[in-house]
Design a protein around this motif. Structure first.
Motif, mmCIF file in Angstrom:
data_model
loop_
_atom_site.group_PDB
_atom_site.id
_atom_site.type_symbol
_atom_site.label_atom_id
_atom_site.label_comp_id
_atom_site.label_asym_id
_atom_site.label_seq_id
_atom_site.Cartn_x
_atom_site.Cartn_y
_atom_site.Cartn_z
ATOM 1 N N LYS A 332 41.521 18.142 28.785
ATOM 2 C CA LYS A 332 41.514 19.386 28.866
ATOM 3 C C LYS A 332 40.183 19.617 27.788
ATOM 4 N N ILE A 333 39.395 20.636 28.746
ATOM 5 C CA ILE A 333 37.935 21.049 27.976
ATOM 6 C C ILE A 333 38.156 22.516 28.047
ATOM 7 N N GLN A 334 37.770 23.116 27.218
ATOM 8 C CA GLN A 334 37.425 24.745 27.355
ATOM 9 C C GLN A 334 36.051 24.901 28.204
ATOM 10 N N LEU A 335 36.358 25.867 29.201
ATOM 11 C CA LEU A 335 35.358 26.164 30.037
ATOM 12 C C LEU A 335 34.108 26.470 29.381
ATOM 13 N N GLY A 336 33.989 27.284 28.511
ATOM 14 C CA GLY A 336 32.838 28.104 27.682
ATOM 15 C C GLY A 336 32.273 26.867 27.242
ATOM 16 N N GLU A 337 32.853 25.715 26.611
ATOM 17 C CA GLU A 337 32.444 24.660 25.987
ATOM 18 C C GLU A 337 31.677 23.694 26.944
ATOM 19 N N ALA A 338 32.276 23.528 27.947
ATOM 20 C CA ALA A 338 31.667 22.744 29.071
ATOM 21 C C ALA A 338 30.253 23.497 29.399
ATOM 22 N N VAL A 339 30.272 24.709 29.624
ATOM 23 C CA VAL A 339 29.039 25.317 29.913
ATOM 24 C C VAL A 339 27.913 25.250 28.731
ATOM 25 N N SER A 340 28.439 25.617 27.625
ATOM 26 C CA SER A 340 27.455 25.523 26.455
ATOM 27 C C SER A 340 26.959 24.167 26.312
ATOM 28 N N LYS A 341 27.633 23.059 26.406
ATOM 29 C CA LYS A 341 27.172 21.870 26.281
ATOM 30 C C LYS A 341 26.413 21.333 27.335
ATOM 31 N N ILE A 343 27.525 20.394 30.457
ATOM 32 C CA ILE A 343 28.453 19.645 31.232
ATOM 33 C C ILE A 343 28.452 20.489 32.684
ATOM 34 N N VAL A 344 28.460 21.689 32.492
ATOM 35 C CA VAL A 344 28.695 22.562 33.964
ATOM 36 C C VAL A 344 27.217 23.150 33.805
ATOM 37 N N ASN A 345 26.367 23.267 34.742
ATOM 38 C CA ASN A 345 25.130 23.542 34.758
ATOM 39 C C ASN A 345 24.791 24.918 34.481
ATOM 40 N N ASN A 346 25.698 25.833 34.852
ATOM 41 C CA ASN A 346 25.273 27.242 34.630
ATOM 42 C C ASN A 346 26.199 28.171 34.550
ATOM 43 N N GLU A 347 26.119 29.495 34.011
ATOM 44 C CA GLU A 347 27.197 30.282 33.826
ATOM 45 C C GLU A 347 27.968 30.834 35.357
ATOM 46 N N THR A 348 27.080 30.726 36.294
ATOM 47 C CA THR A 348 27.672 31.423 37.509
ATOM 48 C C THR A 348 28.649 30.132 38.067
#
Length: 675
Positions: A332-341, A343-348
């Motif tokens: 389990k990962i918080q989505l905001g954390e994944a974007v800020s680090k 891990i997920v490429n961008n906000e959209t």
């Protein structure tokens, strides 16, 4: 199980198998459970042998149950059609059709309406030139092998995958080293060339499953259904393998319709067709299926999203590539954390991952059996910035049901180049900006002498070059005096000489910036989602007497095929008249329902509706008031006759929960007749 199968009857299938609904051009799906090939230590080998023996015992039990299920499916398929079935084509029966309609209705509400998307509806038959530009004509293939005696076709990677899994799970005689080798083959399966795949099939002595005959060498098979448009047969076309291309070719009009502003999203629900080599796993791998796709067009330099904060705090199972490579599990990962680090490429991209999570869980998918897996480097197309799959756990393992990809500007570039029509957007500057701009000046006189009638196509290809291609050409022309240049609209290389084109960079003042938008694409396999929803919603509970297990589907009211049933408690003309009045009220409120005035006991009628997943049952036991029963808790409330339809509507529309109405109305205890 009988009801589960009857929700979707097969007009075609010999067994139940599911389609790779989101298989995308250039995109691969590879096993990831073991990605590192290493020699196990003696202790590890002993432990693995013990685990494999235990697994083999469990597998035997599961296989026995599976054979029973397959027999049920085969029996159902025989009853479902008057002709012998064709694998990979399915009919939805009335309950299945209603579930599908409700899923699509919620999809439109959740995405098209709430995100203010532009919905389009494009033809299923697509001209060849469109799919030539997208690359499907040349590259939308799977590797196939044939039984050398009977000509029966099989998908080559499936045969190798099944062989490896069978050995690992059931063959207790193989060594730990051999098991590790087979796991390594599974890990690299999607990277094997036709030659390498053929070599492995021969090395392991894999033969045709049905006849044990030798197999041909693997060769590519295009998965599109080909047709011709018009009676002359001179205009080739294909049944579309996805709905996305219809949106891309309409980008210019959609951009205009949106006021020439970005970002915006276009959506489409429709049928797609793939001529699968070996359809299997029921609704998971079929030849005709429903896709719901979104193409969100965004400035490649500004991939933030104004509503991102609404999903940033969501926490759910994510499976980044780092965890896959190190053979760890999803966490389990918080989505905001994944974007800020990063891990997920961008906000959209992150925003749509969050919205997909909310969509699936509100449908009734178990959040603990849902994960978002990031594509490995070898799975992603060269142009993709990032790709994630929403995978749902089912009896077939983890099934990819939604693909969410940042496809950069590949698709619009490809269609611009092929058609010669610029599919671009513009950003106007508040003040002019001085920019260094690439200038490609074609010398049309020289090009006309050299290429005559093809001059225009060569000019268009030259002017469509990106900066790197143009500067590479400039360097080659300065050193060699000429260069070979591929013109896609001609389908061949031509020789460009130094006197035919001038390439330079100049400083200019610009009032606007012109660019090709990037595309964020969530692609939903509706049949796969529905199948997983069936599995996640199905359970059994004991009857009141405890002498049998009753089937129940816990569909949320949102997707239940029938929202409500109406029963007179006993056969009584006055009760039947009240039931008909309530039925009219439910119809006027737009609530799907069923009225049952048979003399069957109320307990059996409850069991029948539970088996179909009907969330509420109204029982008429007086002429002034009725009871409303909730399926899963079996709790009942009492309401006046005129309140019955509004109460059911408030819950099925999501304005209230059952807990809300339970708190506001008198409770009712079932009597002996109802039990």
């Amino acid at each position: 199980m009988r009801i589960l199968i009857s929700l979707v009857s097969s007009s075609t299938a010999t067994g139940l198998h599911l389609p790779s609904l989101s298989r995308r051009l250039h995109t691969k799906i590879s096993p990831f459970s073991t990605l590192i090939h290493h020699k196990p230590s003696p202790a590890m080998a002993a432990s693995e042998d013990s685990l494999r023996r235990a697994l083999a015992e469990k597998q035997s039990s599961i296989e026995s149950q599976g054979n029973t299920v397959r027999a049920l499916k085969a029996s159902n398929a025989e009853k479902a059609t008057i002709y012998r079935g064709v694998a990979g084509l399915y009919d939805y029966g009335p309950p299945g059709c209603a579930v599908k309609s409700n899923v699509l209705s919620f999809w439109r509400q959740h995405f098209v309406l709430e995100e203010n998307m532009l919905e389009v509806d494009c033809p299923c038959v697509t001209p060849e030139v469109v799919l030539k530009a997208s690359g499907h004509v040349d590259k939308f293939t799977d590797l196939m092998v044939k039984d050398e005696k009977t000509g029966t076709c099989y998908r080559a990677d499936h045969l190798l995958k099944d062989f490896c899994n069978e050995k690992i799970q059931k063959d207790l005689s193989i060594s730990a080293e051999k098991a590790a080798e087979l796991k390594h083959v599974l890990a690299i399966l999607d990277d094997l060339s036709a030659e390498e795949l053929g070599a492995k099939i021969k090395e392991y002595g894999i033969t045709a499953p049905d006849t044990k005959n030798p197999l041909s060498d693997p060769y590519p098979f295009n998965l599109m259904f080909q047709t011709s448009i018009g009676p002359s047969g001179l205009s080739p076309g294909y049944m579309r393998p996805e709905t996305a291309q219809g949106i891309f070719v309409n980008f210019k009009d959609l951009y205009y319709y949106n006021g020439n502003k970005l970002p915006f999203a276009a959506a489409q629900i429709g049928q797609a067709f793939r001529n699968e080599i070996s359809p299997r796993q029921g609704l998971l791998r079929v030849r005709e299926f429903t896709l719901a796709e979104i193409e969100h067009f965004v400035d490649p330099e500004y991939k933030s999203h104004p509503k991102y904060s609404e999903v940033a705090d969501l926490e759910f199972l994510m499976f980044p590539r780092e965890l896959q490579i190190s053979a760890q599990s999803a966490k389990k990962i918080q989505l905001g954390e994944a974007v800020s680090k990063g891990i997920v490429n961008n906000e959209t991209l992150g925003y749509f991952i969050g919205r997909v999570y909310l969509f699936l869980t509100r449908l009734g998918i178990d959040k603990d059996r849902l994960r978002f897996r990031q594509h490995l480097a070898n799975e992603m197309a060269h142009y993709a910035a990032d790709c994630w799959d929403a995978e749902i756990e089912s009896s077939y393992g983890w099934i990819e049901c939604v693909g969410i990809a940042d496809r950069s500007a590949y698709d619009l570039h490809a269609h611009s180049e092929k058609s010669g029509v610029p599919l671009v957007a513009h950003e106007k500057f508040s003040e002019p900006k001085e920019v260094e701009k690439l200038v490609i000046a074609s010398v049309k006189k020289e090009l006309g002498l050299a290429f005559k009638g093809n001059q225009k196509k060569v000019v268009e290809a030259l002017e469509a070059m990106n900066e790197k291609e143009a500067l590479d050409m400039k360097a080659s022309l300065e050193t060699k005096g000429e260069v070979e240049f591929y013109v896609c609209t001609l389908g061949e290389n031509v020789t460009i000489k130094k006197n035919m084109v001038s390439i330079s960079k100049e400083k200019k003042k610009e009032h606007q910036r012109t660019f090709t938008p990037s595309v964020i694409e969530p692609s939903f396999g509706i049949g796969r989602i529905i199948y997983c929803l069936y599995e996640h919603s199905f359970y059994m509970r004991p009857s009141k007497a405890g002498d049998e297990q009753l089937n129940v589907f816990r569909f949320p009211p949102l997707v239940a095929p029938i929202k409500c049933t109406v029963f007179p408690l006993v056969q009584n003309q006055q009760y039947e008249d009240v039931a008909k009045i309530i039925s009219k009220s439910l119809t006027a409120a737009g609530i799907s329902h069923k009225i049952d005035i048979t003399g069957t006991s109320i307990g059996k009628r409850y069991a029948r509706t539970d088996e179909l997943g009907v969330p509420f049952a109204i029982t008429v036991d007086s002429i002034s008031s009725v009871t409303i029963r909730e399926r899963d808790s079996k709790d009942q409330i009492r309401v006046d006759v005129e309140e019955a339809a509004p109460v059911v509507k408030s819950v099925t529309d999501g304005h209230k929960t059952w807990a809300d109405v339970w708190a506001n109305f008198p409770h009712h205890s079932s009597g002996p007749v109802e039990d």
